[in-house]
Design a protein around this motif. Sequence first.
Motif, PDB file in Angstrom:
ATOM      1  N   PHE A   1       0.720  -1.173   0.023  1.00  0.00           N
ATOM      2  CA  PHE A   1       0.049   0.035   0.206  1.00  0.00           C
ATOM      3  C   PHE A   1       0.912   1.303   0.160  1.00  0.00           C
ATOM      4  O   PHE A   1       0.579   1.991  -0.813  1.00  0.00           O
ATOM      5  N   LEU A   2       1.918   1.372   0.824  1.00  0.00           N
ATOM      6  CA  LEU A   2       2.830   2.605   0.878  1.00  0.00           C
ATOM      7  C   LEU A   2       3.416   2.688  -0.373  1.00  0.00           C
ATOM      8  O   LEU A   2       3.758   3.851  -0.968  1.00  0.00           O
ATOM      9  N   VAL A   3       3.989   1.645  -0.813  1.00  0.00           N
ATOM     10  CA  VAL A   3       4.750   1.652  -2.196  1.00  0.00           C
ATOM     11  C   VAL A   3       3.602   2.189  -3.377  1.00  0.00           C
ATOM     12  O   VAL A   3       4.151   3.098  -4.141  1.00  0.00           O
ATOM     13  N   PHE A   4       2.538   1.619  -3.358  1.00  0.00           N
ATOM     14  CA  PHE A   4       1.525   2.257  -4.308  1.00  0.00           C
ATOM     15  C   PHE A   4       1.210   3.762  -4.138  1.00  0.00           C
ATOM     16  O   PHE A   4       1.150   4.100  -5.394  1.00  0.00           O
ATOM     17  N   MET A   5       1.025   4.266  -2.945  1.00  0.00           N
ATOM     18  CA  MET A   5       0.687   5.503  -2.748  1.00  0.00           C
ATOM     19  C   MET A   5       1.994   6.307  -3.313  1.00  0.00           C
ATOM     20  O   MET A   5       1.625   7.402  -3.668  1.00  0.00           O
ATOM     21  N   ASN A   6       3.229   5.854  -2.963  1.00  0.00           N
ATOM     22  CA  ASN A   6       4.464   6.618  -3.169  1.00  0.00           C
ATOM     23  C   ASN A   6       4.480   6.767  -4.791  1.00  0.00           C
ATOM     24  O   ASN A   6       4.946   7.551  -5.427  1.00  0.00           O
TER      25      ASN A   6
ATOM     26  N   ILE B   1       0.561  10.066  -4.103  1.00  0.00           N
ATOM     27  CA  ILE B   1      -0.381  10.698  -3.463  1.00  0.00           C
ATOM     28  C   ILE B   1       0.350  11.001  -1.963  1.00  0.00           C
ATOM     29  O   ILE B   1       1.240  10.050  -1.425  1.00  0.00           O
ATOM     30  N   ASP B   2       0.115  12.063  -1.391  1.00  0.00           N
ATOM     31  CA  ASP B   2       0.528  12.518  -0.255  1.00  0.00           C
ATOM     32  C   ASP B   2       0.167  11.823   0.961  1.00  0.00           C
ATOM     33  O   ASP B   2      -1.105  11.699   1.078  1.00  0.00           O
ATOM     34  N   LEU B   3       0.848  11.173   1.872  1.00  0.00           N
ATOM     35  CA  LEU B   3       0.335  10.160   2.867  1.00  0.00           C
ATOM     36  C   LEU B   3      -0.493  10.992   3.831  1.00  0.00           C
ATOM     37  O   LEU B   3      -1.262  10.428   4.720  1.00  0.00           O
ATOM     38  N   SER B   4      -0.004  12.352   3.991  1.00  0.00           N
ATOM     39  CA  SER B   4      -0.640  13.074   5.116  1.00  0.00           C
ATOM     40  C   SER B   4      -2.213  13.415   4.833  1.00  0.00           C
ATOM     41  O   SER B   4      -2.912  13.530   5.594  1.00  0.00           O
ATOM     42  N   THR B   5      -2.451  13.069   3.475  1.00  0.00           N
ATOM     43  CA  THR B   5      -3.876  13.206   3.150  1.00  0.00           C
ATOM     44  C   THR B   5      -4.784  12.224   3.660  1.00  0.00           C
ATOM     45  O   THR B   5      -5.969  11.950   3.587  1.00  0.00           O
ATOM     46  N   LEU B   6      -4.244  10.996   4.094  1.00  0.00           N
ATOM     47  CA  LEU B   6      -5.006   9.980   4.768  1.00  0.00           C
ATOM     48  C   LEU B   6      -5.284  10.208   6.010  1.00  0.00           C
ATOM     49  O   LEU B   6      -5.900   9.232   6.707  1.00  0.00           O
ATOM     50  N   ALA B   7      -4.919  11.392   6.735  1.00  0.00           N
ATOM     51  CA  ALA B   7      -5.326  11.597   8.119  1.00  0.00           C
ATOM     52  C   ALA B   7      -6.732  11.664   8.181  1.00  0.00           C
ATOM     53  O   ALA B   7      -7.435  11.090   8.906  1.00  0.00           O
ATOM     54  N   VAL B   8      -7.481  12.386   7.250  1.00  0.00           N
ATOM     55  CA  VAL B   8      -8.833  12.320   7.474  1.00  0.00           C
ATOM     56  C   VAL B   8      -9.611  10.906   7.363  1.00  0.00           C
ATOM     57  O   VAL B   8     -10.491  10.641   8.021  1.00  0.00           O
ATOM     58  N   LEU B   9      -8.869  10.213   6.489  1.00  0.00           N
ATOM     59  CA  LEU B   9      -9.612   8.862   6.311  1.00  0.00           C
ATOM     60  C   LEU B   9      -9.288   8.090   7.431  1.00  0.00           C
ATOM     61  O   LEU B   9     -10.267   7.271   7.952  1.00  0.00           O
TER      62      LEU B   9
END
Length: 454
Positions: A235-240, A244-252
């Motif tokens: 998942f982290l590799v896919f987002m990178n 996609i900025d991982l900080s945007t996942l804070a809301v999720l």
Amino acid sequence: MDFDLAGQPEIVQQAWGYGLQGWDLAKGWLLSPEAWSQFGLLLLAWFIAKLVNRKLQPVLTRWLTPPEGHLGLLSKARHFLRQFLPLLLPVLAYAFTGAGEAVVRSIFDSGAVIALGKRLFLFLAVRILVRDIITDPLFKMLGKFVLVPVAGLYVLGVLDLVQLRLAETIVPLGNLSFSVLSLIQFIIVGGIIFWMGRWSKDQSAALIHKNEDMRPATRQLAEKAAEIAIFGVAFLVFMNIMGIDLSTLAVLTGALGVGIGFGLQKIASNFISGVILLLEGQATVGDYVELDGGEAGTIIKMTARAAILESFDGRWIVVPNEDFIVTRVVNYSDQGSANRFEAPFSVSYDTDINRVPAIIEAAVSTHPRVLDAPYPPDCELRGFGESGVDFAVEFWVNGLDDGPNKFTSDVLFLIWNALKDNGIEIPYPHRVVELKADAAALAGQGVAPSAAGA
């Protein structure tokens, strides 16, 4: 061919323009010696490729076919390479065409036709790869609906134009917007990465299961930990890769926390209970368990949410992991520890009961599954019944007395045969009935007063 297309839509005008360009190009090729020479080289390259392929295919097939029964790493590699042999013909044609292209460009300073031929051979290779070689459903679908169309556009020389159009087509989604090209890339990259994660998970699970020194519970825990780690990294590799900025996942993450707090409490509780079960090893796959609620069976699978029990009559019972933590659980297996059972029986009051324990213990010991440890068979006097003297023999076995095993039944057969061989009677119920009535009344009916036993 001049037509007035001023009143037609723009797409019609563009299509007409591309058609005119294609017609001019075709006329140039048909009337050009350079084009005819390139067509000839393409045919020659294909003919040579077919001859070479005919000679190489049998040799490579023999060399890449592992001997019967060989399952080593080298044999697996040879088997893997053998499945790509159908690509040999188009690859050879592509290589020979490339060599011919260098000669043509050095002579005519042109190679459009032969370049088209190279792309066509590459398209044939892609089509064979998708149709005959790829077997995974996900990759086959991606190949059929993505790779083959992309190769077709590449052959026609319009791949860059289509990419530009897809990149310019924006899809609005609330406050977000993305291009169609980004969406296609998202689906392709995500599918490939998570397929690789699934493959890595299967390989790690197979490797863990081969380690027989680990307890089954530990193997289950290691398998779950590897699965979580692999898909987390995927998942982290896919987002990178997708930027996609991982900080945007804070809301999720916050929304997920609220969901767990309100609607997913049971799911979270069962997941944590499953982890505790794997850590403690109190119940794992292969154990026969019985819960307070009456559910009983052999654990055949433990998932993140529940354990699946198989009863002796073949039914599957799904038990939430939380039930193993908050209720009383009886584990009859405990990973191979012995279980004690007993078989009751009775002998006649005319028997010398002092002989019975030795006879029965010796007979039960002959059973191949009855253990001498932790205790050998033990015959005990249990009481004096109405019809006979009650005994019971206790014995220890590895396993359960049901399903495929019939330990108590086997022991009762041994007891019956041992008692018969030693002349010991197994009693059946006896009753004494007394008839009391007026003597004169009985005499008038022709019945003498008496006491009868039955």
